[in-house]
Design an enzyme around this catalytic site. Structure first.
Site, short mmCIF file in Angstrom:
data_model
loop_
_atom_site.label_atom_id
_atom_site.label_comp_id
_atom_site.label_asym_id
_atom_site.label_seq_id
_atom_site.Cartn_x
_atom_site.Cartn_y
_atom_site.Cartn_z
N ARG A 47 -40.72 58.63 -37.60
CA ARG A 47 -41.09 57.28 -38.05
C ARG A 47 -40.07 56.23 -37.60
O ARG A 47 -38.86 56.42 -37.72
CB ARG A 47 -41.16 57.27 -39.58
CG ARG A 47 -41.37 55.90 -40.17
CD ARG A 47 -41.41 55.99 -41.67
NE ARG A 47 -40.13 56.36 -42.22
CZ ARG A 47 -39.26 55.51 -42.77
NH1 ARG A 47 -39.53 54.21 -42.84
NH2 ARG A 47 -38.12 55.94 -43.26
N HIS A 54 -32.09 60.60 -42.63
CA HIS A 54 -31.48 59.29 -42.37
C HIS A 54 -30.04 59.54 -41.95
O HIS A 54 -29.32 60.32 -42.58
CB HIS A 54 -31.53 58.43 -43.64
CG HIS A 54 -31.30 56.98 -43.37
ND1 HIS A 54 -30.08 56.48 -42.96
CD2 HIS A 54 -32.13 55.92 -43.40
CE1 HIS A 54 -30.19 55.17 -42.78
NE2 HIS A 54 -31.43 54.80 -43.03
N ARG A 105 -33.78 57.10 -35.19
CA ARG A 105 -33.11 57.90 -36.20
C ARG A 105 -32.92 59.37 -35.87
O ARG A 105 -31.91 59.96 -36.21
CB ARG A 105 -33.99 57.85 -37.45
CG ARG A 105 -33.32 57.19 -38.55
CD ARG A 105 -34.27 56.98 -39.64
NE ARG A 105 -34.14 55.59 -40.02
CZ ARG A 105 -34.78 55.06 -41.02
NH1 ARG A 105 -35.64 55.78 -41.70
NH2 ARG A 105 -34.59 53.81 -41.32
N THR A 108 -40.04 53.72 -53.54
CA THR A 108 -40.24 52.30 -53.25
C THR A 108 -39.07 51.46 -53.75
O THR A 108 -38.53 50.63 -53.03
CB THR A 108 -41.56 51.80 -53.86
OG1 THR A 108 -42.63 52.58 -53.29
CG2 THR A 108 -41.78 50.34 -53.57
N ALA A 130 -35.92 51.35 -51.55
CA ALA A 130 -35.98 50.89 -50.15
C ALA A 130 -35.03 49.71 -49.99
O ALA A 130 -35.04 48.78 -50.79
CB ALA A 130 -37.40 50.52 -49.77
N GLN A 131 -34.24 49.78 -48.95
CA GLN A 131 -33.23 48.73 -48.76
C GLN A 131 -33.63 47.80 -47.62
O GLN A 131 -33.80 46.60 -47.78
CB GLN A 131 -31.88 49.36 -48.44
CG GLN A 131 -31.27 50.12 -49.58
CD GLN A 131 -29.86 50.64 -49.26
OE1 GLN A 131 -29.36 50.43 -48.16
NE2 GLN A 131 -29.23 51.28 -50.21
N GLU A 165 -33.50 46.87 -37.01
CA GLU A 165 -33.04 48.23 -37.31
C GLU A 165 -33.21 49.12 -36.09
O GLU A 165 -33.81 48.70 -35.09
CB GLU A 165 -33.84 48.80 -38.50
CG GLU A 165 -33.50 48.10 -39.81
CD GLU A 165 -34.35 48.55 -40.99
OE1 GLU A 165 -35.30 49.32 -40.81
OE2 GLU A 165 -34.05 48.10 -42.11
N HIS A 213 -34.76 62.18 -45.87
CA HIS A 213 -35.09 60.81 -46.25
C HIS A 213 -36.59 60.54 -46.34
O HIS A 213 -37.04 59.87 -47.27
CB HIS A 213 -34.46 59.89 -45.20
CG HIS A 213 -34.66 58.43 -45.42
ND1 HIS A 213 -34.15 57.76 -46.50
CD2 HIS A 213 -35.31 57.49 -44.67
CE1 HIS A 213 -34.47 56.47 -46.42
NE2 HIS A 213 -35.18 56.29 -45.32
N GLY A 246 -45.91 53.75 -56.94
CA GLY A 246 -45.07 53.10 -55.92
C GLY A 246 -45.90 52.05 -55.19
O GLY A 246 -46.98 51.65 -55.66
#
Ligand code: FAD
Ligand code: SIN
Length: 525
Positions: free
Chosen positions: A385, A242, A289, A42, A45-46, A114, A350, A13
């Protein structure tokens, strides 16, 4: 077979590939990866990668946002170092050939926002940033003459003094890593890889849970290997859920609806189409989150429904089709036109914030063993995170680990006394159903008792159930030829054990660890 290399990397990754490109000019590099090279978190990931690139933002703000999301228990020096290094690492990704979207001027990166971020600072490639990063890095790795990339090679265990017949406990000083044993999934042979330096970049462990956005390869192998080798692990109770995975129960992994959509204006709603986040946090749908996932979990429990909605219609047709083409196409496939319909969502496991404890050079407690990416625990994330900080952490720590490994490579020698893997006396395992069924049981136990909201009773119940599964699986392991599914199951059990133990030991609610029996930690930033 026996192989000898200078730098051995487990995982292809973002962490493993970036490290490989950095150390390759200094020696022979071998990357082992258990599936196809591109498979890993990896590529899924969006949202993108967080970095302060322009004066409209500041390091201080990004540092502050990271510390707030981490709920007061991040390592501040690590946070500062990572965030200040970010722009250099982004420029390197671009040099390797990774494309990030530019704004209309064509001179500056287009930046998204975000949850938990006070500024627009997420570099992205449409809504499939990870796939673009993986493509760019893999192409660069494949061009490099010093790097050998070996697919379908499953690392089983780190080789230490234990394999030389010495007793190794977690109190043994100077545990050394000499390389790994790896199963060749095509021939079923177990090979010995000896290396001067080994990097674990094995990714996350989302498959400990029944619903996860992570790919099926995310089974916590690196963490479990270090646990068996008696290395130090940290913060395993902080599994991040998530808030918005697409509700489509039959699909594994669960498809992610990026948080960048909420950054662009999408709003969480209940099944009656009413907003509810005002009950939980003033930052509404863009709260960090842990808070959003708990709010959704609570609303689902109160209403007895198994999904809620994300309403993205306000973003507009052009914004949705051009900005989020992957999500638009995916939903359309399932009959959901996101320009007109609300998107059914529910939380999913997630990201694992904890893992193999490393210092700022990415060194684990085991000598000559480094770790980077999601399998490591650097102190950056603390209790939770901040979105898009994990791709960043992976490149920063791959860089630091590479610098430290390069400095050490000429002093290290290989240990030629290491025996090959002993598979004597083991019979062929024909009971695959035992493995698949146990895996399902484990995932349900973890989802039901060690999920978003915990309690002392739930954790105790999970621990007791796990104990039985552990004993049955060790018995099977002792009688069987080692296979990839069996090895993964043992690793999932080890990761579950560590999660439950550390959750039981944490006596305050902080970040992602939330128990009905504990009080909230007041040490918020
Ligand atoms: P991975 O990319 O998961 O790679 C792990 C590698 O290790 C794989 O090659 C695997 O085959 C190999 N491996 C594992 N075990 C073994 C073994 N035993 N033997 C041999 N090989 C092995 N983070 C962000 O910052 N921004 C985002 O927008 C974002 N979006 C995300 C979306 C999704 C759907 C998911 C699941 C995660 C997202 N994350 C995001 C998190 C981020 O993608 C991951 O944390 C990061 O990609 C992990 O990179 P890695 O190199 O550590 O591991
Ligand atoms: C997302 O795009 O919402 C995921 C971002 C992340 O996990 O950091």
């Amino acid at each position: 077979m026996r192989y000898e290399v200078d730098f051995l990397i487990v995982g292809s990754g973002i962490a493993g590939l970036s490290y490989a490109l950095k150390v390759a000019p200094y020696g022979k590099v071998c990357i082992l990866t258990k599936g196809e090279a591109s498979e890993g978190s990896t590529r899924y990931a969006q949202g993108g990668i967080a970095a302060v690139m322009y004066d409209s933002d500041s390091f201080d703000k990004h540092i502050h946002d990271t510390l707030v999301a981490g709920d007061g228990i991040c390592d501040r020096e690590v946070v500062e170092m990572t965030i200040r290094e970010a722009p250099d690492r982004i420029r390197e990704l671009v040099q390797y050939g990774v494309n990030f979207d530019l704004d209309r001027s064509g001179d500056r990166f287009d930046l998204h926002r975000e949850g938990g971020h006070s500024e627009f600072r997420i570099l992205h490639h449409k809504d499939n940033t990870g796939a673009e990063i993986e493509r760019g890095l893999l192409e660069a790795v494949r061009r490099h003459p010093n790097i050998e990339l070996k697919e379908r090679q499953f690392a089983i265990d780190i080789i230490t003094q234990h394999h030389l017949g010495q007793r190794v406990t977690k109190h043994t000083p100077n545990i050394e890593c000499y390389g790994v044993y790896a199963l060749d999934c095509d021939t079923n042979r177990i090979d010995t890889y000896l290396a001067k330096v080994t990097l674990l970049a094995t990714g996350g462990m989302g498959n400990v849970y029944s619903t996860t956005t992570t790919p099926i390869i995310s089974t916590g192998d690196g963490v479990a290997m270090v646990h068996r080798a008696r290395g130090v692990l940290k913060d395993m109770e902080f599994m991040q859920f998530h808030p918005t995975s697409l509700y489509n129960p039959a699909e594994k992994p669960a498809f992610l609806i990026t948080e960048a959509m909420r950054g662009a204006g999408a709003i969480l709603k209940d099944r009656d189409g009413k907003e509810f986040m005002q009950k939980y946090d003033s930052r509404l749908s863009l709260a960090p989150r842990d808070i959003v996932a708990r709010a959704i979990d609570n609303e689902m429990k109160l209403s007895g429904k198994d999904y809620l909605y994300l309403d993205a219609r306000g973003i507009g047709r052009d914004g949705l089709i051009n900005g989020f083409p992957t999500i638009y196409a995916k939903c359309l496939e399932l009959g959901i036109n996101i320009t007109k319909d609300m998107i059914p969502i529910r939380p999913a496991a997630h990201y694992q914030c904890g893992g193999i404890a490393v210092n700022r050079e990415g060194e684990s407690s085991i000598h000559n063993l480094y770790a980077a990416g999601e399998c490591s625990c650097t102190g950056l994330h603390g209790g939770n995170r901040l979105a898009s900080n994990s791709l960043l952490e992976a490149v920063v720590y791959a860089h630091n680990a590479a610098q430290s490994s390069i400095a050490r490579i000429n002093q290290n020698t290989q240990n030629n006394q290491i025996p090959d893997w002993n598979a004597e006396g083991m019979v062929l395992n024909e009971e695959m159903v035992l493995i698949t069924q146990t895996k399902k049981e484990l995932q349900e136990i973890m989802w039901n008792y060690v999920g978003i909201v915990r309690s002392d009773l739930r954790l105790r119940r999970a621990f007791d159930r796990l104990n039985l599964i552990f004993r049955e699986t060790e018995d099977l392991y002792n009688r069987s030829v080692l296979t990839e599914p069996l090895s993964e199951l043992r690793n999932l059990i080890a990761c579950s054990y560590l999660t439950i133990k550390m959750a039981m030991a944490r006596r305050k609610n902080v970040g992602l660890h939330y128990s009905l029996d504990l009080i909230d930690d007041s040490a918020k930033d």
